[in-house]
Motif scaffolding. Structure first.
Motif, mmCIF file in Angstrom:
data_model
loop_
_atom_site.group_PDB
_atom_site.id
_atom_site.type_symbol
_atom_site.label_atom_id
_atom_site.label_comp_id
_atom_site.label_asym_id
_atom_site.label_seq_id
_atom_site.Cartn_x
_atom_site.Cartn_y
_atom_site.Cartn_z
ATOM 1 N N ILE A 41 -6.861 -7.678 -34.644
ATOM 2 C CA ILE A 41 -5.648 -8.502 -34.719
ATOM 3 C C ILE A 41 -4.453 -7.673 -35.200
ATOM 4 O O ILE A 41 -3.322 -7.869 -34.759
ATOM 5 N N GLN A 42 -4.722 -6.720 -36.100
ATOM 6 C CA GLN A 42 -3.641 -5.882 -36.627
ATOM 7 C C GLN A 42 -3.301 -4.713 -35.712
ATOM 8 O O GLN A 42 -2.403 -3.920 -36.008
ATOM 9 N N GLY A 43 -4.010 -4.592 -34.592
ATOM 10 C CA GLY A 43 -3.694 -3.570 -33.600
ATOM 11 C C GLY A 43 -4.260 -2.197 -33.890
ATOM 12 O O GLY A 43 -3.869 -1.215 -33.248
ATOM 13 N N HIS A 44 -5.195 -2.102 -34.829
ATOM 14 C CA HIS A 44 -5.781 -0.799 -35.163
ATOM 15 C C HIS A 44 -6.841 -0.354 -34.160
ATOM 16 O O HIS A 44 -7.134 0.841 -34.063
ATOM 17 N N ALA A 97 -18.332 -4.000 -31.494
ATOM 18 C CA ALA A 97 -18.554 -5.304 -32.138
ATOM 19 C C ALA A 97 -18.553 -6.395 -31.071
ATOM 20 O O ALA A 97 -17.687 -7.266 -31.066
ATOM 21 N N PRO A 98 -19.541 -6.358 -30.148
ATOM 22 C CA PRO A 98 -19.491 -7.282 -29.009
ATOM 23 C C PRO A 98 -19.560 -8.765 -29.382
ATOM 24 O O PRO A 98 -18.975 -9.593 -28.680
ATOM 25 N N PHE A 99 -20.243 -9.110 -30.456
ATOM 26 C CA PHE A 99 -20.283 -10.519 -30.869
ATOM 27 C C PHE A 99 -18.908 -10.972 -31.343
ATOM 28 O O PHE A 99 -18.406 -12.030 -30.946
ATOM 29 N N VAL A 100 -18.273 -10.148 -32.169
ATOM 30 C CA VAL A 100 -16.921 -10.471 -32.633
ATOM 31 C C VAL A 100 -15.974 -10.561 -31.445
ATOM 32 O O VAL A 100 -15.160 -11.487 -31.347
ATOM 33 N N TRP A 101 -16.089 -9.615 -30.499
ATOM 34 C CA TRP A 101 -15.226 -9.629 -29.331
ATOM 35 C C TRP A 101 -15.453 -10.887 -28.491
ATOM 36 O O TRP A 101 -14.496 -11.516 -28.040
ATOM 37 N N HIS A 102 -16.704 -11.239 -28.302
ATOM 38 C CA HIS A 102 -17.010 -12.460 -27.542
ATOM 39 C C HIS A 102 -16.352 -13.675 -28.191
ATOM 40 O O HIS A 102 -15.774 -14.523 -27.501
ATOM 41 N N GLY A 152 -9.881 -17.747 -27.731
ATOM 42 C CA GLY A 152 -8.558 -17.539 -27.173
ATOM 43 C C GLY A 152 -7.641 -16.733 -28.071
ATOM 44 O O GLY A 152 -6.423 -16.975 -28.130
ATOM 45 N N LEU A 153 -8.192 -15.732 -28.763
ATOM 46 C CA LEU A 153 -7.428 -14.958 -29.736
ATOM 47 C C LEU A 153 -7.076 -13.558 -29.248
ATOM 48 O O LEU A 153 -6.635 -12.730 -30.021
ATOM 49 N N ARG A 154 -7.259 -13.302 -27.978
ATOM 50 C CA ARG A 154 -6.949 -11.968 -27.411
ATOM 51 C C ARG A 154 -5.469 -11.693 -27.444
ATOM 52 O O ARG A 154 -4.654 -12.580 -27.261
#
Length: 197
Positions: free
Chosen positions: A171-174, A184-189, A195-197
């Motif tokens: 979220i912070q763009g790092h 971190a595929p679970f977090v990414w999923h 809808g936070l992309r």
């Protein structure tokens, strides 16, 4: 946890793991499971390659933060019904962080990453909490999911912080989407589902 697609057995597995392992078992019929010869460690490089270094239980890239890679026997070696016959079988192995393997220990999980329902677990990104998808209709399956969280201690503070930190980095763009998908595929999923992309 997220669903994992089962990888095909490597061509060298039978010769390097199954045959010598079963031969050892036949020569040591009274051996306790804790003393079984660890031929399964020979296939860790194959597991790492086939599963992109992702822990089957934490659904994160296995690196120094998560600990060394290990082979979890999904049906434990100590299982009285099938433990011995499944000790040296590729389909019984789950790639996981050594810490998760220790947490699971001799227990058998009530759900399998290979066969679990998609979207069985959700994440609350306010604190990193993992919880069972409340829209799952089967009460018995929800109980199995809850039990898996408890056995693997997936909702301990350390795991919550890890998921929250991964989310915050994105979220912070790092880090970018490519990094999240591979580390971190679970977090990414969950980022995508929410809808936070």
């Amino acid at each position: 946890m997220i669903r994992v697609t089962k990888a095909p057995e490597p061509v060298n597995f039978d010769a390097e793991v199954r045959q010598p392992g079963n031969k050892w078992l036949n020569n040591h019929p009274k051996a306790r499971p804790s003393k079984f010869k660890s031929y399964w460690t020979k296939c860790i490089p194959d597991l790492m390659t086939e599963y992109n270094c992702i822990c089957a239980y934490l659904a994160i890239y296995i690196d120094e933060r998560s600990g060394a890679a290990s082979v979890d026997h999904f049906i434990p070696k100590s299982n009285s019904a099938k433990g011995r016959q499944m000790t040296y079988e590729w389909n019984n192995y789950r790639l996981c962080c050594i810490g998760e393997n220790r947490k699971k220990s001799k227990k058998r999980l009530p759900i399998d990453p290979f066969t679990m329902q998609p979207e069985s677990f959700f994440i609350d990104f306010s604190d990193g909490r993992i919880y069972v998808n409340p829209t799952i209709l089967s009460k018995s399956y929800r109980k199995k999911c809850d039990k898996a969280i408890k056995i693997l201690k997936l909702d301990e503070q350390e795991c919550r912080e890890m998921r929250k930190n991964d989310f915050d980095l994105y979220i912070q763009g790092h880090v970018d989407a490519v990094y999240m998908q591979s580390h971190a595929p679970f977090v990414w999923h969950e980022i995508c589902r929410q809808g936070l992309r």
